[in-house]
Design a protein around this motif. Structure first.
Motif, mmCIF file in Angstrom:
data_model
loop_
_atom_site.group_PDB
_atom_site.id
_atom_site.type_symbol
_atom_site.label_atom_id
_atom_site.label_comp_id
_atom_site.label_asym_id
_atom_site.label_seq_id
_atom_site.Cartn_x
_atom_site.Cartn_y
_atom_site.Cartn_z
ATOM 1 N N ASP A 46 -19.555 53.084 28.417
ATOM 2 C CA ASP A 46 -19.979 53.874 29.571
ATOM 3 C C ASP A 46 -18.948 53.621 30.667
ATOM 4 O O ASP A 46 -18.893 52.527 31.240
ATOM 5 C CB ASP A 46 -21.374 53.436 30.019
ATOM 6 C CG ASP A 46 -21.908 54.265 31.182
ATOM 7 O OD1 ASP A 46 -21.097 54.883 31.907
ATOM 8 O OD2 ASP A 46 -23.131 54.282 31.384
ATOM 9 N N THR A 49 -20.163 52.322 34.151
ATOM 10 C CA THR A 49 -20.660 50.957 34.320
ATOM 11 C C THR A 49 -19.829 49.916 33.580
ATOM 12 O O THR A 49 -19.967 48.719 33.836
ATOM 13 C CB THR A 49 -22.110 50.852 33.805
ATOM 14 O OG1 THR A 49 -22.118 51.102 32.387
ATOM 15 C CG2 THR A 49 -23.009 51.871 34.500
ATOM 16 N N LYS A 51 -20.277 49.341 30.528
ATOM 17 C CA LYS A 51 -21.209 48.775 29.562
ATOM 18 C C LYS A 51 -20.952 49.331 28.164
ATOM 19 O O LYS A 51 -20.706 50.521 27.986
ATOM 20 C CB LYS A 51 -22.643 49.097 29.998
ATOM 21 C CG LYS A 51 -23.720 48.373 29.221
ATOM 22 C CD LYS A 51 -25.088 48.664 29.843
ATOM 23 C CE LYS A 51 -26.194 47.906 29.132
ATOM 24 N NZ LYS A 51 -27.523 48.161 29.760
#
Length: 270
Positions: A46, A49, A51
């Protein structure tokens, strides 16, 4: 069973996305995690983020069929309905240029397929009962919601730091669904794909056999049944026979849990 034409179409059209491809506005594909009959799963990032996540793409050939899209929508709905540490969290559902994607939690664990065939892990009878007990507890969460997973195989059960997690809801369904994937030509597949608790018990019975066979070393060339080959207590064999529908089968998951827990107490006292 896929026809030659279906296999050829998969080869031509179901090629995985390249590393660096974008899905939606935020997600960048890293590499392929695995490929199944309905989907291709990737690790991705992602970019908003930083992540790590997992993305499951509906195979392009399946995305061209009504049944394939319906299966994708059902999987998304089921993943939204299921919550808890024993199941991956669904983050996003994306349709992009005729392709369909599920963005979900990346689970950093080892499948039981990895543990047995790559790591050489050996499971004793008591180990197997302990794993089955925890797995049944997770399955009871699904059954309480009227959900049957129907694909509880060693690649779809993960050990994450000593705790289990069930993944891949591609074949899962609600108890009143008609998934249209049973095939009368293959009686075993009818059992495996039944829309009932028996399907999950049957898969878990085979899952247990994989664990028990992890320490098996054949002493003769003659082919024998699992009951003849495995050094397993008669009491546990009775549980497995009911899960595998050889004997009068279980109808509810709490019956399996009760039998396993009583048996574990008995075996550990020996």
């Amino acid at each position: 069973m896929a026809t030659i034409k279906e296999k050829l179409l998969r080869f031509l059209y179901d090629r995985p996305l390249k590393s660096g491809s974008r899905v939606g506005a935020n997600y960048e594909i890293w590499h392929v995690l695995g490929m199944g009959s309905y989907g291709i799963t990737y690790t991705a990032e992602d970019k908003m983020t930083g992540k790590l996540c997992a993305i499951k793409q509906l195979r392009p050939t399946k995305a061209k069929t009504v049944s394939g899209i319906r299966s994708f929508q059902r999987e998304a709905e089921l993943m939204r309905a299921v919550s808890g540490s024993g199941f991956p969290e669904l983050y996003d559902v994306i349709e992009q240029d005729g392709s369909y994607f599920l963005v979900m939690e990346y689970v950093d664990g080892r499948t039981f397929e990895d543990l047995i065939f790559e790591d050489g892990r050996i499971f004793s009878e008591v180990d197997t009962m302990d794993v089955l007990d925890e797995l049944c507890t997770l399955v009871s969460v699904l059954h309480t919601q009227g959900i049957y997973h129907r694909d509880l195989r060693i690649p779809n059960i993960l050990d994450v730091g000593g705790r289990l997690k069930i993944i891949d809801f591609g074949l899962a369904c609600y108890q009143d669904d008609d998934p249209e994937d049973e095939d009368p030509r293959y009686p075993e597949k009818q059992v495996m794909r039944a829309v009932s608790p028996s399907s999950d018990f049957y898969h878990m019975g085979h899952f247990a056999l994989f664990l028990l066979y992890s320490g098996f070393e054949p002493s003769q060339k003659k082919e024998r049944t699992w009951e003849e080959e495995l050094s397993v207590s008669q009491e546990f064999k009775k549980v497995l026979r009911k899960m595998l529908q050889i004997d009068s089968p279980y109808t509810e998951v709490h019956q399996v849990i009760n039998d396993l827990r009583e048996l574990k107490i008995m075996v550990k006292k020996r």
